[in-house]
Design a protein around this motif. Structure first.
Motif, PDB file in Angstrom:
ATOM      1  N   VAL A 175     -94.491 -42.522-104.399  1.00  0.00           N
ATOM      2  CA  VAL A 175     -93.930 -41.811-103.250  1.00  0.00           C
ATOM      3  C   VAL A 175     -92.569 -41.254-103.664  1.00  0.00           C
ATOM      4  O   VAL A 175     -91.757 -41.966-104.262  1.00  0.00           O
ATOM      5  CB  VAL A 175     -93.782 -42.751-102.035  1.00  0.00           C
ATOM      6  CG1 VAL A 175     -93.235 -41.976-100.831  1.00  0.00           C
ATOM      7  CG2 VAL A 175     -95.112 -43.395-101.683  1.00  0.00           C
ATOM      8  N   LEU A 176     -92.328 -40.000-103.318  1.00  0.00           N
ATOM      9  CA  LEU A 176     -91.100 -39.333-103.699  1.00  0.00           C
ATOM     10  C   LEU A 176     -90.782 -38.236-102.697  1.00  0.00           C
ATOM     11  O   LEU A 176     -91.617 -37.898-101.838  1.00  0.00           O
ATOM     12  CB  LEU A 176     -91.199 -38.756-105.107  1.00  0.00           C
ATOM     13  CG  LEU A 176     -92.278 -37.700-105.402  1.00  0.00           C
ATOM     14  CD1 LEU A 176     -91.992 -37.044-106.747  1.00  0.00           C
ATOM     15  CD2 LEU A 176     -93.682 -38.307-105.441  1.00  0.00           C
ATOM     16  N   THR A 177     -89.594 -37.674-102.780  1.00  0.00           N
ATOM     17  CA  THR A 177     -89.232 -36.573-101.882  1.00  0.00           C
ATOM     18  C   THR A 177     -89.915 -35.283-102.337  1.00  0.00           C
ATOM     19  O   THR A 177     -90.211 -35.097-103.527  1.00  0.00           O
ATOM     20  CB  THR A 177     -87.712 -36.374-101.863  1.00  0.00           C
ATOM     21  OG1 THR A 177     -87.250 -36.167-103.208  1.00  0.00           O
ATOM     22  CG2 THR A 177     -87.014 -37.595-101.270  1.00  0.00           C
ATOM     23  N   GLY A 178     -90.157 -34.407-101.380  1.00  0.00           N
ATOM     24  CA  GLY A 178     -90.862 -33.171-101.697  1.00  0.00           C
ATOM     25  C   GLY A 178     -90.118 -32.264-102.641  1.00  0.00           C
ATOM     26  O   GLY A 178     -90.745 -31.420-103.302  1.00  0.00           O
ATOM     27  N   ASP A 179     -88.796 -32.411-102.748  1.00  0.00           N
ATOM     28  CA  ASP A 179     -88.024 -31.557-103.647  1.00  0.00           C
ATOM     29  C   ASP A 179     -87.769 -32.205-105.006  1.00  0.00           C
ATOM     30  O   ASP A 179     -87.023 -31.674-105.831  1.00  0.00           O
ATOM     31  CB  ASP A 179     -86.695 -31.160-102.998  1.00  0.00           C
ATOM     32  CG  ASP A 179     -85.834 -32.371-102.629  1.00  0.00           C
ATOM     33  OD1 ASP A 179     -86.280 -33.518-102.869  1.00  0.00           O
ATOM     34  OD2 ASP A 179     -84.734 -32.174-102.086  1.00  0.00           O
ATOM     35  N   GLY A 191     -97.084 -42.181-117.677  1.00  0.00           N
ATOM     36  CA  GLY A 191     -95.936 -43.026-117.945  1.00  0.00           C
ATOM     37  C   GLY A 191     -94.755 -42.227-118.459  1.00  0.00           C
ATOM     38  O   GLY A 191     -93.594 -42.527-118.128  1.00  0.00           O
ATOM     39  N   ALA A 192     -95.030 -41.216-119.268  1.00  0.00           N
ATOM     40  CA  ALA A 192     -93.946 -40.381-119.783  1.00  0.00           C
ATOM     41  C   ALA A 192     -93.244 -39.633-118.656  1.00  0.00           C
ATOM     42  O   ALA A 192     -92.020 -39.447-118.678  1.00  0.00           O
ATOM     43  CB  ALA A 192     -94.499 -39.398-120.809  1.00  0.00           C
ATOM     44  N   ASP A 193     -94.013 -39.203-117.641  1.00  0.00           N
ATOM     45  CA  ASP A 193     -93.401 -38.513-116.499  1.00  0.00           C
ATOM     46  C   ASP A 193     -92.420 -39.431-115.766  1.00  0.00           C
ATOM     47  O   ASP A 193     -91.396 -38.977-115.241  1.00  0.00           O
ATOM     48  CB  ASP A 193     -94.474 -38.059-115.514  1.00  0.00           C
ATOM     49  CG  ASP A 193     -95.410 -37.008-116.087  1.00  0.00           C
ATOM     50  OD1 ASP A 193     -94.951 -36.190-116.900  1.00  0.00           O
ATOM     51  OD2 ASP A 193     -96.602 -37.010-115.707  1.00  0.00           O
ATOM     52  N   LEU A 194     -92.738 -40.713-115.695  1.00  0.00           N
ATOM     53  CA  LEU A 194     -91.961 -41.646-114.882  1.00  0.00           C
ATOM     54  C   LEU A 194     -90.708 -42.161-115.580  1.00  0.00           C
ATOM     55  O   LEU A 194     -89.827 -42.722-114.925  1.00  0.00           O
ATOM     56  CB  LEU A 194     -92.845 -42.838-114.490  1.00  0.00           C
ATOM     57  CG  LEU A 194     -94.144 -42.496-113.743  1.00  0.00           C
ATOM     58  CD1 LEU A 194     -94.944 -43.768-113.494  1.00  0.00           C
ATOM     59  CD2 LEU A 194     -93.850 -41.784-112.436  1.00  0.00           C
ATOM     60  N   ALA A 195     -90.656 -42.011-116.882  1.00  0.00           N
ATOM     61  CA  ALA A 195     -89.519 -42.538-117.639  1.00  0.00           C
ATOM     62  C   ALA A 195     -88.217 -41.869-117.198  1.00  0.00           C
ATOM     63  O   ALA A 195     -88.163 -40.658-116.959  1.00  0.00           O
ATOM     64  CB  ALA A 195     -89.744 -42.320-119.129  1.00  0.00           C
ATOM     65  N   GLY A 196     -87.175 -42.666-117.079  1.00  0.00           N
ATOM     66  CA  GLY A 196     -85.861 -42.142-116.781  1.00  0.00           C
ATOM     67  C   GLY A 196     -85.541 -41.994-115.312  1.00  0.00           C
ATOM     68  O   GLY A 196     -84.432 -41.575-114.964  1.00  0.00           O
ATOM     69  N   HIS A 197     -86.490 -42.329-114.424  1.00  0.00           N
ATOM     70  CA  HIS A 197     -86.245 -42.206-112.989  1.00  0.00           C
ATOM     71  C   HIS A 197     -85.895 -43.577-112.402  1.00  0.00           C
ATOM     72  O   HIS A 197     -86.297 -44.623-112.915  1.00  0.00           O
ATOM     73  CB  HIS A 197     -87.476 -41.627-112.278  1.00  0.00           C
ATOM     74  CG  HIS A 197     -87.786 -40.226-112.711  1.00  0.00           C
ATOM     75  ND1 HIS A 197     -87.052 -39.143-112.304  1.00  0.00           N
ATOM     76  CD2 HIS A 197     -88.755 -39.736-113.531  1.00  0.00           C
ATOM     77  CE1 HIS A 197     -87.555 -38.038-112.832  1.00  0.00           C
ATOM     78  NE2 HIS A 197     -88.583 -38.375-113.592  1.00  0.00           N
ATOM     79  N   ALA A 198     -85.147 -43.553-111.312  1.00  0.00           N
ATOM     80  CA  ALA A 198     -84.753 -44.789-110.632  1.00  0.00           C
ATOM     81  C   ALA A 198     -85.814 -45.175-109.601  1.00  0.00           C
ATOM     82  O   ALA A 198     -86.510 -44.306-109.059  1.00  0.00           O
ATOM     83  CB  ALA A 198     -83.402 -44.612-109.957  1.00  0.00           C
ATOM     84  N   VAL A 239     -86.468 -44.132-100.361  1.00  0.00           N
ATOM     85  CA  VAL A 239     -86.954 -42.929-101.059  1.00  0.00           C
ATOM     86  C   VAL A 239     -86.471 -41.681-100.337  1.00  0.00           C
ATOM     87  O   VAL A 239     -86.004 -40.715-100.957  1.00  0.00           O
ATOM     88  CB  VAL A 239     -88.487 -42.949-101.163  1.00  0.00           C
ATOM     89  CG1 VAL A 239     -89.004 -41.636-101.765  1.00  0.00           C
ATOM     90  CG2 VAL A 239     -88.959 -44.132-102.005  1.00  0.00           C
ATOM     91  N   ALA A 240     -86.571 -41.673 -99.004  1.00  0.00           N
ATOM     92  CA  ALA A 240     -86.152 -40.510 -98.215  1.00  0.00           C
ATOM     93  C   ALA A 240     -84.663 -40.232 -98.374  1.00  0.00           C
ATOM     94  O   ALA A 240     -84.220 -39.078 -98.300  1.00  0.00           O
ATOM     95  CB  ALA A 240     -86.488 -40.736 -96.746  1.00  0.00           C
ATOM     96  N   ALA A 241     -83.879 -41.292 -98.597  1.00  0.00           N
ATOM     97  CA  ALA A 241     -82.437 -41.104 -98.779  1.00  0.00           C
ATOM     98  C   ALA A 241     -82.118 -40.416-100.098  1.00  0.00           C
ATOM     99  O   ALA A 241     -81.006 -39.938-100.290  1.00  0.00           O
ATOM    100  CB  ALA A 241     -81.736 -42.457 -98.702  1.00  0.00           C
ATOM    101  N   GLY A 242     -83.118 -40.382-100.996  1.00  0.00           N
ATOM    102  CA  GLY A 242     -82.940 -39.681-102.255  1.00  0.00           C
ATOM    103  C   GLY A 242     -82.539 -40.597-103.389  1.00  0.00           C
ATOM    104  O   GLY A 242     -81.898 -41.631-103.195  1.00  0.00           O
ATOM    105  N   GLY A 243     -82.954 -40.221-104.602  1.00  0.00           N
ATOM    106  CA  GLY A 243     -82.497 -40.930-105.790  1.00  0.00           C
ATOM    107  C   GLY A 243     -83.441 -41.956-106.353  1.00  0.00           C
ATOM    108  O   GLY A 243     -83.243 -42.413-107.477  1.00  0.00           O
ATOM    109  N   LEU A 260     -91.349 -36.476 -97.405  1.00  0.00           N
ATOM    110  CA  LEU A 260     -91.906 -37.357 -98.423  1.00  0.00           C
ATOM    111  C   LEU A 260     -93.319 -36.928 -98.790  1.00  0.00           C
ATOM    112  O   LEU A 260     -94.088 -36.470 -97.930  1.00  0.00           O
ATOM    113  CB  LEU A 260     -91.913 -38.809 -97.944  1.00  0.00           C
ATOM    114  CG  LEU A 260     -90.562 -39.472 -97.706  1.00  0.00           C
ATOM    115  CD1 LEU A 260     -90.757 -40.923 -97.293  1.00  0.00           C
ATOM    116  CD2 LEU A 260     -89.671 -39.374 -98.932  1.00  0.00           C
ATOM    117  N   VAL A 261     -93.678 -37.099-100.056  1.00  0.00           N
ATOM    118  CA  VAL A 261     -95.018 -36.773-100.539  1.00  0.00           C
ATOM    119  C   VAL A 261     -95.473 -37.891-101.478  1.00  0.00           C
ATOM    120  O   VAL A 261     -94.669 -38.734-101.901  1.00  0.00           O
ATOM    121  CB  VAL A 261     -95.045 -35.418-101.279  1.00  0.00           C
ATOM    122  CG1 VAL A 261     -94.661 -34.280-100.342  1.00  0.00           C
ATOM    123  CG2 VAL A 261     -94.125 -35.448-102.493  1.00  0.00           C
TER     124      VAL A 261
END
Length: 297
Positions: A175-179, A191-198, A239-243, A260-261
């Motif tokens: 789940v993540l923000t639409g932007d 897994g490579a896409d997800l690396a480096g995100h909080a 998640v909605a708060a961002g970051g 959210l999407v």
């Protein structure tokens, strides 16, 4: 003759180790459970419990009684089912269902309207219990049907007196923000896409945390976990708060707020959900009705 209530009390004490815990499970006072055990000892003529620290343990005679208890309960249940089968076989009466929280929300609650229409004389009494406790309740006869999920891909072991049926496969999505940059990808995430995100994730010891750790099992670096939160609605708010991103099972996911999407994963984490009941209740019209309402999806 041994009383069924006393036999059930001894079985619960044997499983839980104290009169107080058995009383809580059975809905009695500890004094009432103690009286039932004393009546049982008078009926069999020997002690069935012995003190052990702050709890109690079975004597050899008590263990023999408990070992024979499943056959007694199954025989009694077969008698009841046989009496019910003399009627038209329509589901009626009260069915005691125990299930984990998101199974109630995602599977049982949506099935209730159709079940009420198809079986108007059937009443479901639903209690939230974790899978291990739910299976013990059904095996002990304090519940009739359990909804349980597997643990880290392994189904919970069933006592010989029970059987199960798969009713649902639950999967997890990100789940993540639409932007968010990942929201623009039109393919399952790797897994490579997800690396480096909080991330915000469920606490250690939960199935969802196991799923999350498995996503990064081959990653060279530890994931950036900012928040540990058990409540999924709260995860969505963060998640909605961002970051941060979240990994949430579909059964557990509250309605997404604005902005959210979700995105699927290439290696989707999964858990199987099973219904479990006593073999002696195979002929129960009530259980068959609920199983029909919970067809695998």
């Amino acid at each position: 003759m041994i009383e069924v209530g006393a036999l059930r009390a001894l079985r619960s004490v044997a499983a839980l180790g104290t009169l107080a815990k058995a009383a809580d499970e059975l809905g009695f006072t500890a004094s009432a459970v103690s009286q039932q055990i004393k009546r049982l000892e008078r009926q069999v003529g020997v002690p069935v419990l012995a003190p052990a620290g702050r709890g109690v343990v079975l004597t050899p005679a008590g263990q023999a009684v408990v070992d024979s208890a499943p056959e007694v309960f199954q025989a009694l249940e077969r008698c009841a089912r046989a009496a019910q089968s003399v009627a038209d076989g329509a589901p009626r009466g009260t069915l005691r269902v125990v299930a984990f929280s998101t199974g109630i929300r995602g599977l049982l609650a949506p099935a209730l309207p159709a079940l009420a229409a198809s079986a108007p004389e059937l009443r479901l009494d639903i209690t939230e219990q974790d899978p291990d406790e739910a299976l013990r309740s059904v095996d002990a006869g304090t519940a009739d049907l359990a909804l349980v999920h597997d643990a880290d891909g392994l189904p919970a072991p069933l006592p010989p007196s029970m059987r199960r049926r798969a009713v649902h496969t639950d999967v997890g999505d990100v789940v993540l923000t639409g932007d968010h940059p990942l929201a623009r990808l039109d393919r399952p995430l790797t897994g490579a896409d997800l690396a480096g995100h909080a991330w915000v994730t469920s606490p250690p010891g939960t199935v969802c945390h196991q799923w999350f750790r498995r996503l990064f099992a081959d990653a060279p670096e530890e994931p950036d976990v900012r928040h540990l939160v058990d409540d999924f609605a709260t995860q969505l708010s963060l998640v909605a708060a961002g970051g941060v991103l979240a990994l949430i099972p579909r059964l557990a996911r509250p309605p997404l707020g604005e902005g959210l999407v979700t995105r699927p994963l290439r290696r989707q984490p999964k858990r199987e959900v099973h219904a479990a009941w006593r073999r002696s209740a195979d002929a129960s019209p009530a259980i068959r009705a609920v199983l029909t309402a919970l067809r695998p999806s």
